[in-house]
Structure formats: C-alpha cells, structure tokens
Write an enzyme that holds these catalytic residues in place. Structure first.
Site, PDB file in Angstrom:
ATOM      1  N   ARG A  56       0.793  -1.163   0.119  1.00  0.00           N
ATOM      2  CA  ARG A  56       0.088   0.089  -0.021  1.00  0.00           C
ATOM      3  C   ARG A  56       0.911   1.293  -0.015  1.00  0.00           C
ATOM      4  O   ARG A  56       1.800   1.383   0.968  1.00  0.00           O
ATOM      5  CB  ARG A  56      -0.823  -0.107   1.301  1.00  0.00           C
ATOM      6  CG  ARG A  56      -1.934   0.959   1.374  1.00  0.00           C
ATOM      7  CD  ARG A  56      -2.654   1.072   2.772  1.00  0.00           C
ATOM      8  NE  ARG A  56      -1.905   2.086   3.524  1.00  0.00           N
ATOM      9  CZ  ARG A  56      -2.781   2.623   4.713  1.00  0.00           C
ATOM     10  NH1 ARG A  56      -3.522   2.365   4.851  1.00  0.00           N
ATOM     11  NH2 ARG A  56      -1.849   3.327   5.351  1.00  0.00           N
ATOM     12  N   TYR A  93      -2.707  11.782   6.024  1.00  0.00           N
ATOM     13  CA  TYR A  93      -3.257  10.321   6.501  1.00  0.00           C
ATOM     14  C   TYR A  93      -2.079   9.394   6.122  1.00  0.00           C
ATOM     15  O   TYR A  93      -1.945   9.266   4.737  1.00  0.00           O
ATOM     16  CB  TYR A  93      -4.691   9.816   5.843  1.00  0.00           C
ATOM     17  CG  TYR A  93      -4.591   8.438   6.038  1.00  0.00           C
ATOM     18  CD1 TYR A  93      -4.991   7.829   7.599  1.00  0.00           C
ATOM     19  CD2 TYR A  93      -4.564   7.425   5.163  1.00  0.00           C
ATOM     20  CE1 TYR A  93      -4.966   6.515   7.740  1.00  0.00           C
ATOM     21  CE2 TYR A  93      -4.461   6.324   5.191  1.00  0.00           C
ATOM     22  CZ  TYR A  93      -4.825   5.591   6.690  1.00  0.00           C
ATOM     23  OH  TYR A  93      -4.688   4.373   6.980  1.00  0.00           O
ATOM     24  N   ASP A 116      -5.099   3.801   0.010  1.00  0.00           N
ATOM     25  CA  ASP A 116      -6.087   4.125   0.913  1.00  0.00           C
ATOM     26  C   ASP A 116      -6.648   5.458   0.656  1.00  0.00           C
ATOM     27  O   ASP A 116      -5.837   6.336   1.075  1.00  0.00           O
ATOM     28  CB  ASP A 116      -5.793   3.679   2.272  1.00  0.00           C
ATOM     29  CG  ASP A 116      -6.845   3.588   3.110  1.00  0.00           C
ATOM     30  OD1 ASP A 116      -7.961   4.245   2.990  1.00  0.00           O
ATOM     31  OD2 ASP A 116      -6.911   3.316   4.409  1.00  0.00           O
ATOM     32  N   HIS A 167      -8.925   7.010   2.268  1.00  0.00           N
ATOM     33  CA  HIS A 167      -9.468   7.297   3.506  1.00  0.00           C
ATOM     34  C   HIS A 167     -10.704   8.136   3.509  1.00  0.00           C
ATOM     35  O   HIS A 167     -10.953   9.223   4.310  1.00  0.00           O
ATOM     36  CB  HIS A 167      -8.392   7.692   4.619  1.00  0.00           C
ATOM     37  CG  HIS A 167      -8.269   7.219   6.055  1.00  0.00           C
ATOM     38  ND1 HIS A 167      -8.987   7.803   7.095  1.00  0.00           N
ATOM     39  CD2 HIS A 167      -7.864   6.099   6.386  1.00  0.00           C
ATOM     40  CE1 HIS A 167      -8.626   7.143   8.079  1.00  0.00           C
ATOM     41  NE2 HIS A 167      -8.132   6.019   7.632  1.00  0.00           N
ATOM     42  N   GLU A 212      -9.073   1.722  -1.905  1.00  0.00           N
ATOM     43  CA  GLU A 212      -9.606   1.621  -0.522  1.00  0.00           C
ATOM     44  C   GLU A 212     -10.504   2.838  -0.126  1.00  0.00           C
ATOM     45  O   GLU A 212      -9.761   3.877  -0.223  1.00  0.00           O
ATOM     46  CB  GLU A 212      -8.749   1.038   0.552  1.00  0.00           C
ATOM     47  CG  GLU A 212      -9.212   1.168   1.756  1.00  0.00           C
ATOM     48  CD  GLU A 212      -8.094   0.617   3.039  1.00  0.00           C
ATOM     49  OE1 GLU A 212      -7.122  -0.210   2.525  1.00  0.00           O
ATOM     50  OE2 GLU A 212      -8.197   0.870   4.239  1.00  0.00           O
ATOM     51  N   GLU A 227     -13.778  -1.108   6.749  1.00  0.00           N
ATOM     52  CA  GLU A 227     -13.031  -1.205   7.901  1.00  0.00           C
ATOM     53  C   GLU A 227     -14.008  -0.656   9.018  1.00  0.00           C
ATOM     54  O   GLU A 227     -13.709  -0.959  10.463  1.00  0.00           O
ATOM     55  CB  GLU A 227     -11.869  -0.435   7.983  1.00  0.00           C
ATOM     56  CG  GLU A 227     -11.665   0.933   7.831  1.00  0.00           C
ATOM     57  CD  GLU A 227     -10.272   1.643   7.497  1.00  0.00           C
ATOM     58  OE1 GLU A 227      -9.502   0.991   6.646  1.00  0.00           O
ATOM     59  OE2 GLU A 227      -9.933   2.476   8.050  1.00  0.00           O
ATOM     60  N   ARG A 248     -13.828  -5.228   3.509  1.00  0.00           N
ATOM     61  CA  ARG A 248     -12.613  -5.076   4.481  1.00  0.00           C
ATOM     62  C   ARG A 248     -13.139  -5.053   5.880  1.00  0.00           C
ATOM     63  O   ARG A 248     -12.515  -4.459   6.957  1.00  0.00           O
ATOM     64  CB  ARG A 248     -11.817  -3.832   4.072  1.00  0.00           C
ATOM     65  CG  ARG A 248     -11.199  -3.814   2.821  1.00  0.00           C
ATOM     66  CD  ARG A 248     -10.357  -2.697   2.486  1.00  0.00           C
ATOM     67  NE  ARG A 248      -9.984  -2.099   3.825  1.00  0.00           N
ATOM     68  CZ  ARG A 248      -8.830  -2.397   4.642  1.00  0.00           C
ATOM     69  NH1 ARG A 248      -8.053  -3.673   4.174  1.00  0.00           N
ATOM     70  NH2 ARG A 248      -8.297  -1.796   5.527  1.00  0.00           N
ATOM     71  N   GLU A 276      -4.257  -6.947   5.157  1.00  0.00           N
ATOM     72  CA  GLU A 276      -3.483  -5.790   5.400  1.00  0.00           C
ATOM     73  C   GLU A 276      -2.530  -6.179   6.583  1.00  0.00           C
ATOM     74  O   GLU A 276      -3.066  -6.703   7.591  1.00  0.00           O
ATOM     75  CB  GLU A 276      -4.336  -4.715   5.885  1.00  0.00           C
ATOM     76  CG  GLU A 276      -3.845  -3.135   6.162  1.00  0.00           C
ATOM     77  CD  GLU A 276      -4.515  -2.170   6.451  1.00  0.00           C
ATOM     78  OE1 GLU A 276      -5.903  -2.330   6.983  1.00  0.00           O
ATOM     79  OE2 GLU A 276      -4.192  -1.236   6.380  1.00  0.00           O
ATOM     80  N   TRP A 291     -12.217  12.538   8.260  1.00  0.00           N
ATOM     81  CA  TRP A 291     -10.758  12.031   8.583  1.00  0.00           C
ATOM     82  C   TRP A 291     -10.300  10.735   7.993  1.00  0.00           C
ATOM     83  O   TRP A 291     -11.132   9.655   7.710  1.00  0.00           O
ATOM     84  CB  TRP A 291     -10.360  12.075   9.993  1.00  0.00           C
ATOM     85  CG  TRP A 291      -8.981  11.727  10.054  1.00  0.00           C
ATOM     86  CD1 TRP A 291      -7.897  12.406   9.684  1.00  0.00           C
ATOM     87  CD2 TRP A 291      -8.263  10.459  10.619  1.00  0.00           C
ATOM     88  NE1 TRP A 291      -6.729  11.785   9.975  1.00  0.00           N
ATOM     89  CE2 TRP A 291      -6.906  10.586  10.394  1.00  0.00           C
ATOM     90  CE3 TRP A 291      -8.784   9.094  10.955  1.00  0.00           C
ATOM     91  CZ2 TRP A 291      -6.035   9.388  10.711  1.00  0.00           C
ATOM     92  CZ3 TRP A 291      -8.118   8.092  11.328  1.00  0.00           C
ATOM     93  CH2 TRP A 291      -6.414   8.379  10.955  1.00  0.00           C
TER      94      TRP A 291
HETATM   95  O1  EZ4 Z   1      -7.165   4.724  10.321  1.00  0.00           O
HETATM   96  O2  EZ4 Z   1      -7.401   1.826  12.078  1.00  0.00           O
HETATM   97  O3  EZ4 Z   1      -6.610   0.920   6.386  1.00  0.00           O
HETATM   98  N1  EZ4 Z   1      -6.371   1.385   7.606  1.00  0.00           N
HETATM   99  C1  EZ4 Z   1      -6.861   2.507   8.131  1.00  0.00           C
HETATM  100  C2  EZ4 Z   1      -6.403   2.685   9.596  1.00  0.00           C
HETATM  101  C3  EZ4 Z   1      -7.513   3.668  10.252  1.00  0.00           C
HETATM  102  C4  EZ4 Z   1      -7.351   3.250  11.769  1.00  0.00           C
HETATM  103  C5  EZ4 Z   1      -8.431   3.924  12.596  1.00  0.00           C
HETATM  104  O4  EZ4 Z   1      -8.504   3.437  13.905  1.00  0.00           O
HETATM  105  O5  EZ4 Z   1      -7.690   3.134   7.341  1.00  0.00           O
HETATM  106  O6  EZ4 Z   1      -5.258   3.046   9.622  1.00  0.00           O
HETATM  107 CO    CO Z   2      -7.992   2.158   5.775  1.00  0.00          CO
END
Ligand code: EZ4
Ligand code: CO
Length: 405
Positions: free
Chosen positions: A147, A159, A212, A214, A238, A264, A285, A341, A405
């Site tokens: 990743r 992030y 990711d 996010h 992701e 997640e 996920r 992961e 976030w």
């Molecule tokens: O931000 O688990 O793919 N992993 C992620 C993580 C999340 C954290 C949040 O608690 O996106 O790093």
């Molecule tokens: Co993630």
C-alpha cells in the site's frame, strides 16, 4: 461447560487495547479483542456493566445463541461499541471451542483453503521517493503487495504518513484532545498520480499496489481518481468515498473499472449488504473486532462469495493481535479470501503482552497448529502498561470546514 467469570482488561503497550477473557468452570478460557480506537472506555463499561452479568452461568459452547442473544436481545441493534463488545465475547467463545476440540479455529470453520495468507505491507513517506524506498525494502523482504501513501505537498500532515513530529495516529502519543489535520482534494490530486506512475516506472508490473483514500473524496471525485489510476493496475482502491449511503458507490462504478474495497468501519452485514449484492465493490474489509466477531465475519464472507466479492480484513495497529489471530483463522479458511492488510506483529511491549506463533515468510503469514485462536495474554505484563486517553485526528478543509478524516 459454563461461563464462570469474564474479565475485561485495558492496557497500553504503545497503544490502547481492550481485551476480554472468558473463563469457564472447566478452567479453559478464551480471549477476544474489543478495542475501538479513541473510545476504548465506552466498550469497557458497556461490557462490564451490561453484557457480562447476562453471560455468567451460560454454556460456553452456545456461540450462535449467545451472539443472537446479545444482538437481538439488546433492542438497540448495531453500533460500534455494541458490536465490538459482542465481537470480543464471540472470539473468546471460538477460542474456547477450539481448545476443547484440540483444533485451531480454522479447522472448525471448515479447514484450510490455501497454503498461507498473502499480506500487503504499508509504505509511506514525506516524499514520493522515500515512500518508494520503503516499498523497495518490503519487496526485498518478500512482500508481493504494497500500500502506497505519500505526503501531500502543502498540507501539515497526511493520513498514513509518519510526519516530522512523528505524531502519527498509529503511535498514539499523549493526546488530551484530538489533533487536527488539513485536507485539500485539489492538492492531493496534484500528487497522487505521480506516486503510482513513479512506482510502476521503478518496480515494473509484477508487484501489487494498493492505496487508501480514507474517504476524503466525493463519489464523482473518486470516479475521477479511479479513471486516473486505472492504467497503474492497482489491486484495489480503499475507502474511495464514504458509503453511509451505499448508492454513492454506484456513481463510482459507472465510471471506472478500478477494483474497490471498503468496510473497516462497518459494524454489521447491513452496512455492506447493498454494496455486495449489487456488486459495487470487489473487496470487503470488515474487521472481526468491529463487525461482530468470527460468527459475523463468517456470515459476511459467505454472503460476499455469492457476489464475487473477496475478503481483505482490516489490519491496522489499533486492532489487537487477538483480532489479527481471528483474521488469520478466517483467512486460512475463507474460499473467497483476497488479501490481509499487515503492519507487522507489533512492538516489543505488544509482543510481551500478546504472545502468538505466526510465521511471516515471503509476504505470507502462516498459523501454527495451536488449538483455539493460538494466542496468549499476559495479565501481569499488561498491568505494566496502563491506559492513556488518546484520540484519532479530526480533519478540516483549509477554510476550517470539518471533513472526513
Ligand atoms: O485509520 O485503524 O486501512 N487502515 C486504516 C486505519 C484506520 C485506523 C483507525 O483507527 O484506514 O489506519
Ligand atoms: Co483504511
């Protein structure tokens, strides 16, 4: 075999973990993970005050009945705190059942479907070059999937990237209040294609690449990103967008063939039902800790297999080694497993508190044949690392607007 006692622990060997120990009158016990990053004490109280009293004296073998009792019996279904508490009890009961049978949990699920569990590692850096240097290290160690996350020039922190101050959420320092981070979609788009173009130029086409987002983009922005990155052949993108409204993913799917992964933060099968049955995603996920344990993940996994959706369990550092063990058993069994992961097996303190025998070789993880989940929790070591309140960051656009976030 009756449940005699349930202990709830919170410790911080580098970061906070909530651990549940279900003890039976036979002396056998099982372990479960109930960590909800940044809201740990809510789960501790919920377990101690509301769940544990209902479980004393029940048969530890009634995994399904206890799951249904806790899920349907609460009336206020779903929710992160509730489902993490159910998950921890569920994992512990599978652990016990495996110990009684003298078999690892994956054998109870149906046995082995593969030689080992393919992992993807994280590479991140302040520049594209340092990100790719880290990726190269992983490739040298044998990882076949990486990743990539790189800092966005012009933003204070990004992030997934360890900043100058080393104030990365994965480390959980002293955070009396949530830290705040900037976000700019415009600046991100100026960086992200270069990251993958340079990665392909440097590593060629064999290595699998992932990214990711996010949830920072709107669906149409995600669609644009998907189209931009299609030629770099990602294993998946992701959390391209939030999907409280699962229709968001229809917008993305209408425009791009980039494989999509999400889940997640999901707590139940209902959070991903439409995404799966409409084939709007390629990887689900969900984490055992956050979506109701092994019982719930097995159900989601089977449902997903009908629609060609593979599993790719969340593997961030805030999931305890008990959750990782639960995933390893599910991954070893699931016919539609995709990839796991992986951020390492934890620092020295974590490995002192949680002991397990998982072997990492050539980018794959292998379970031992220990019965149950195959993990131990050292209560006295855990006491050396008391809980410290800590928060995930909050994201704001450059004009101050709160963002995802
Ligand atoms: O931000 O688990 O793919 N992993 C992620 C993580 C999340 C954290 C949040 O608690 O996106 O790093
Ligand atoms: Co993630």
């Amino acid at each position: 075999m009756k449940i005699k006692q349930i202990k709830v622990f919170i410790c911080s060997p580098g970061r906070n973990f909530v651990t549940v120990k279900v003890i039976t009158d036979s002396g056998l016990y099982g372990l479960g993970d109930a960590t909800v990053n940044g809201r740990e004490m809510a789960v501790v109280t919920y377990l101690e005050e509301h769940l544990v009293p209902c479980l004393i004296g029940r048969s530890a073998h009634d995994i399904e009945d206890i799951w249904q009792y806790l899920y349907k019996g609460v009336y206020w279904r779903k929710g992160a705190i509730n489902m993490a508490a159910i998950a921890a009890i569920d994992m512990a009961l599978w652990d016990i059942k495996g110990k009684v049978a003298g078999l690892p949990v994956y054998q109870l699920l149906g046995g082995r479907s593969r030689r080992g569990v393919t992992l993807y590692a994280h590479a991140n850096g302040e520049t594209i070059e340092t990100t790719l240097d880290m990726a190269e290290e992983h490739i040298k160690q044998g990882f076949k999937a990486i990743r990539l996350q790189s800092a966005v020039p012009g933003l204070n922190v990004t992030y997934g990237v360890l900043g100058d101050k080393k104030d990365y959420y994965e480390l959980q320092g002293n955070r009396p209040l949530p830290p705040e981070e900037d976000w700019s979609t415009h600046k991100y788009f100026n960086m992200v294609e270069d990251l993958f173009r340079q990665a392909r130029e440097r590593f060629g086409n064999d290595v699998q690449l992932l990214h990711d987002v996010h949830s920072r983009l709107t669906p149409i922005e995600s669609a644009r990103l998907g189209k931009l990155l299609e030629k770099y052949n990602l294993l998946f993108l992701e959390d391209a967008s939030m999907a409280e409204n699962q229709d968001n993913y229809k917008v993305i799917r209408q425009h791009t063939t980039i494989p999509l992964a999400i889940g997640e933060t999901y707590n139940t099968i209902w959070d991903c039902k439409d995404l799966i049955q409409n084939q709007l995603i390629d990887y689900i996920r969900v984490a055992a800790t956050h979506a109701g344990g092994i019982t719930a993940l097995r159900r989601i996994t089977d449902f997903a297999s009908v629609y060609n959706v593979k599993t790719a369990p969340h593997g961030a550092p805030d999931l305890s080694p008990i959750c990782f063990a639960a995933h390893m058993h599910l991954n070893t069994w699931a016919p539609n497993f995709g990839i796991q992961e992986f951020v390492g097996l934890g620092n020295e303190q974590i490995r002192q508190v949680f002991q397990q025998d998982i072997q990492i070789k050539d980018g794959m993880a292998h379970l031992s044949d220990a019965p149950g989940l195959g993990i131990e929790f050292d209560e006295s070591a855990a006491k050396e690392y008391p809980y410290r309140r800590s928060y995930l960051p909050v994201s704001r656009l450059e004009d101050g607007t709160v963002w995802n976030w």
